[in-house]
Design an enzyme around this catalytic site. Structure first.
Site, PDB file in Angstrom:
ATOM      1  N   LYS A 228       0.862  -1.184   0.000  1.00  0.00           N
ATOM      2  CA  LYS A 228       0.000   0.000   0.000  1.00  0.00           C
ATOM      3  C   LYS A 228       0.897   1.232   0.000  1.00  0.00           C
ATOM      4  CE  LYS A 228      -1.990   2.842   2.373  1.00  0.00           C
ATOM      5  NZ  LYS A 228      -1.923   4.328   2.262  1.00  0.00           N
ATOM      6  N   THR A 282       5.553   6.851  14.504  1.00  0.00           N
ATOM      7  CA  THR A 282       5.524   6.003  15.683  1.00  0.00           C
ATOM      8  C   THR A 282       4.095   5.812  16.175  1.00  0.00           C
ATOM      9  OG1 THR A 282       7.783   6.537  16.313  1.00  0.00           O
ATOM     10  CG2 THR A 282       6.333   5.834  18.086  1.00  0.00           C
ATOM     11  N   GLU A 302       9.323   0.368  11.118  1.00  0.00           N
ATOM     12  CA  GLU A 302      10.405   1.339  10.959  1.00  0.00           C
ATOM     13  C   GLU A 302       9.755   2.697  11.133  1.00  0.00           C
ATOM     14  OE1 GLU A 302      12.526   3.913   9.969  1.00  0.00           O
ATOM     15  OE2 GLU A 302      12.800   3.242   7.898  1.00  0.00           O
ATOM     16  N   CYS A 336      13.273  10.032   7.965  1.00  0.00           N
ATOM     17  CA  CYS A 336      13.089   9.565   9.337  1.00  0.00           C
ATOM     18  C   CYS A 336      14.391   9.622  10.134  1.00  0.00           C
ATOM     19  CB  CYS A 336      12.502   8.167   9.355  1.00  0.00           C
ATOM     20  SG  CYS A 336      13.374   7.032   8.275  1.00  0.00           S
ATOM     21  N   GLU A 443       9.597  14.755  16.344  1.00  0.00           N
ATOM     22  CA  GLU A 443      10.023  14.668  14.949  1.00  0.00           C
ATOM     23  C   GLU A 443       9.253  15.712  14.139  1.00  0.00           C
ATOM     24  OE1 GLU A 443       9.018  11.010  12.788  1.00  0.00           O
ATOM     25  OE2 GLU A 443      11.006  11.134  11.899  1.00  0.00           O
TER      26      GLU A 443
END
Lengths: 534, 295
Positions: A228, A282, A302, A336, A443
């Site tokens: 996807k 996350t 990940e 990331c 982040e």
């Protein structure tokens, strides 16, 4: 320390006005930098460069709409006309319409993968290898077309999609193809077997590269896949589907179902999926973990990062500056493992900040399709808004913004193009950042660097590790014993020593702690796609 | 009536190298297989679990920082200690462990022998697993690139009811040999072998806090262990479906690494199945390092 923006104001409204009078093609980003009060107080040294437009001229055919790739065929979604726009973030134009995969479509794809599994996993391993080698070759042959498509759909500079993404995509398939008939050597003492049907959900920052990271090891190990792609970047994966047909990959071995988060949720929760692999935030990773807890599905994640880049006083400063720049501004910072926390030893703080500002000002922001562009468009309006939210937060919390990344100022900073549309954010950094600041903890996923200082190696290590994340880290020093000592103590899955943001299919990638588990790439990456217990 | 009254022992917890009773003051009655009262054992509470995790967290960096050679020797020393307690442990296993045949190789004596051998096997792995799991990577550029396994941190072991001691040892040893600290929760059905094993741990040079052992009704602590944010990994076996889901949901809490095994009793005795680096691999983090190799 430069103060470019008054505190407690939104960077969008109160940022310094760029010099609109700057003639295009002249002085370029330097001129733009000088238009800000900060930069004008620090005149750039040396000559400035003129850049003429250098547009990528390869034309790529894009269909008006795309269907789902299931069992080797492009099929319309079951819910009739369920298509959504995918746009070019550089100019906000609609590139194509893409199918919104429903749970029923996901079910069709999983069934196709299930039916293809016995034959694919039972194939002689060297034959399986040859299919993947074919994929790699065909990707190499169509690399330019894929790079252009990637840039159009994602906003990343053509320089990067052409020179980084696509070579790595091909290399990833090439590397893993060779593992197909050698898996027993990868797991001494065990007889590795494929897991089955893999549900793979990938992000928009490296659309085709993430597809390669997921598909290549899964296929080499004898699994079948339903992939996807991200909602905003489906086109390169759909082109990969065409390549799967071209190379006569057996139907059902790779299925590609486009759609938004609902499609992804339907895929990972499908009961006939044996393995879930996810790359993304996350938060979503934790939700997926919860959703598969009651099943026997295997899971690799990940996830996000807030990686520290540590520069010691005995580093080669100029090299380090290049590494810091590529560490945070590569791919607009939408990486990331971006080195988003810069930890500078106190004795060299002023020097590093000064050099960083000069180097940052020389980055060319603008049309991703221009071969000279260093920083392209942010992937979506939503991501740009997220970055702007953090810029405002950083200022609010008392950090000092140097060269704000603001939409609307792009024109002055890019000599080669003028823009009235597109999701642009100029590279910038914050000084005076405290470890407790939101911009130092969360982040951002944009070209925003937080600069902090430290005194001793112990302090640098403690601050680098003071985060729930643990994806990557950088260390800069010319002292060998120190670099190994620090690298050993950093809680991160990838440590770049005197370099940053290097990737290779033979090099495992993945995180410690809340950056996820499992590795992608290298012999360790195969572990996610085999069963070992007899 | 005999003319000497036997001194009965209530077994205690093992936390941070010491033997406290449960802070809750609770104990539980341990029955033998015939249903007769055999002894009492301390019944750890949620707070005892938290304290054990704190002790493990404090002890872990030191243990990880010890040389692999040293970790191997300490684990071998633990094997020596268990060998010395073989008779006592075997008798307890035969008295109270369900599914343990009285005399065969898989009975108490056999289980203790398997524990000793398991410890010896992982003592040997301590300075070898990183050579099997790690490697140099031939990247396409002038870089020196290598991958090394590093310990995950604090690992919680949820031991099965049968084999209770071998299960605990087999789940803890791979994590320990790689430099993790362990909090092991013994099965509530058979706590005594674990409690006596702790006495061996206390005398084997393993630094305090590196291996903590709790006896309790395990069910009571499962969800707390799963949701504990300072536990980095869980290595469990013999859980029912409900507890398996609970533990797996713990991933969503703090990205815990979770390995839940399902082995038949006989499988635990199989070295081929249980003594290999793939049991260690779940409790290490692969760190990949790059350095330019050109001037």
């Amino acid at each position: 320390m430069a103060r470019t923006t008054p505190k407690r104001t939104s960077p969008t409204t109160k940022a310094p006005k760029p010099d609109r009078a700057t003639p295009r093609g002249k002085a370029g980003s330097r001129a733009a930098a000088q238009a800000t009060p900060a930069a004008s107080s620090k005149p750039s040294r040396g000559g400035t460069w003129d850049y003429a437009p250098a547009p990528e001229t390869v034309k790529v055919a894009i269909a008006e709409h795309y269907d789902l790739f299931i069992n080797g065929e492009f099929v319309p979604p079951r819910e009739g006309d369920a298509h959504f726009d995918t746009i070019n973030p550089a100019n906000e134009s609609v590139l194509s319409r893409v199918a919104q995969g429903s749970p029923e479509d996901v079910d069709r794809a999983v069934r196709a993968a299930r039916e293809a599994f016995p034959a694919w996993s039972g194939l002689k391993p060297i034959e399986r290898a040859k299919y993947i080698f074919r994929l790699a070759r065909r990707i190499q042959e169509r690399a330019r077309e894929l790079a252009v498509l990637e840039t159009l759909d994602s906003g990343k500079p053509i320089k990067e999609s052409r020179d980084v993404d696509l070579p790595l995509v091909a290399a990833h398939f090439f590397y893993h193809a060779g593992w197909a008939d050698k898996l027993a050597y990868a797991f001494p003492g065990r007889a590795p077997r494929p897991i089955g049907v893999c549900a793979q959900v990938i992000p928009w920052n490296f659309p085709l590269l993430m597809a390669a990271w997921k598909l290549a090891p899964a296929l080499a190990c004898g699994n079948t896949c339903v992939l996807k792609p991200a909602e905003t970047t489906p086109l390169s994966a759909l082109r990969l589907a065409e390549i799967c047909r071209e190379i006569e990959l057996p139907p059902g071995v790779v299925n590609i179902v486009t759609g938004d988060g609902r499609t992804g949720a339907a895929l990972v929760s499908h009961p006939d999926v044996d393995k879930v692999a996810f790359t993304g935030s996350t938060d979503v990773g934790k939700r997926i973990a919860k959703s598969v807890a009651a099943t026997s599905k295997r899971l690799t994640l990940e996830l996000g990062g807030k990686s520290a880049n540590i520069i010691f006083e005995d580093a080669s400063i100029d090299q380090a500056i290049e590494g810091i720049i590529s560490g945070i501004y590569f791919n607009q910072g939408e990486v990331c493992c971006a080195g988003s926390r810069l930890l500078v030893q106190e004795s060299i703080l002023d020097r590093v900040v000064k050099k960083l500002r000069v180097r940052m000002a020389s980055l060319r922001v603008g049309d991703p399709m221009d071969k000279n562009t260093d920083v392209g468009a942010m992937n979506s309006a939503q991501q740009l808004a997220t970055v702007q939210k953090y810029l405002a937060l950083g200022i609010d919390e008392g950090a000092e913004l140097v060269l704000p990344g603001v939409r609307g100022e792009v024109e002055a900073q890019t000599p080669t193009r003028g823009f009235s549309k597109g999701y642009y954010c100029r590279p910038c950094f914050f000084t005076g950042v405290q470890p407790s600041h939101t911009i130092a903890r969360e982040e951002i996923f944009g070209p925003v660097l937080s600069v902090m200082s430290f005194r001793t190696p112990e302090e640098a290590i403690a601050r680098a590790n003071n985060t729930p994340y643990g994806l990557a880290a950088g260390v800069w020093t010319d002292k060998g014993s120190k670099i190994f000592d620090v690298a050993r103590k950093l809680k991160a899955g990838v440590v770049w020593m005197n370099t940053y943001n290097k990737f290779d299919p033979a090099s495992p990638f993945g995180g410690f702690k809340e950056s996820g588990f499992g590795r992608e790439g290298g012999v360790q990456g195969l572990r996610a796609y085999v069963k070992l217990d007899s | 009536m005999s003319d000497r009254l036997e001194v009965l022992k209530t077994s205690k917890l093992f936390i941070d190298g010491k033997f406290p009773r449960s802070e809750s003051g609770r104990s539980m009655i341990v029955h033998d297989r015939a249903g007769k009262v055999l002894a009492h054992a301390s019944r750890a509470s949620r707070k005892d679990l938290r304290e054990a995790v704190e002790a493990a967290r404090r002890a872990q960096p030191g243990w990880a920082g010890a040389t692999a050679y040293n970790r191997g020797q300490v684990l071998y020393r633990l094997a020596e200690m268990v060998e010395g307690k073989a008779a006592e442990l075997a008798a307890l296993i035969d008295a109270c462990e369900s599914g343990a045949p009285g005399t065969a190789a898989e009975g108490g004596a056999g289980e203790v022998r398997a524990c000793v051998d398991r410890l010896v096997a992982y003592a040997g792995w301590a300075d070898k697993y990183s050579q099997v799991l790690g490697c140099n990577n031939p990247v396409a550029g002038p870089y020196y690139n290598f991958t090394v396994p590093e310990p995950t941190g604090v690992v919680c072991v949820l031991a099965p009811a049968s084999p209770s001691l071998l299960g605990l040892v087999a789940l803890a040893a791979p994590a320990l040999c790689a430099g993790n600290a362990v909090v092991a929760v013994a099965s509530g059905a058979s706590p005594l072998p674990a409690a006596v094993f702790a006495e061996g741990v206390a005398t084997c040079d393993l630094p305090g806090g590196v291996l903590n052992i709790l006896t309790t009704q395990q069910d009571e602590l499962t969800s707390h262990a799963a949701s504990h944010r300072d536990i980095d990994a869980i290595h469990a076996a013999g859980l029912d479906a409900k507890n398996t889901e609970l533990v797996r949901a713990g991933v969503a809490e703090n990205l815990k690494r979770v390995v839940v095994r399902s082995l038949d009793r006989a499988d635990w005795f199989d070295p081929r199945l249980c003594e290999n680096p793939w049991w260690i691999e779940g409790f290490v983090e692969m760190k990949t390092m790059w350095h330019p190799a050109s001037v």
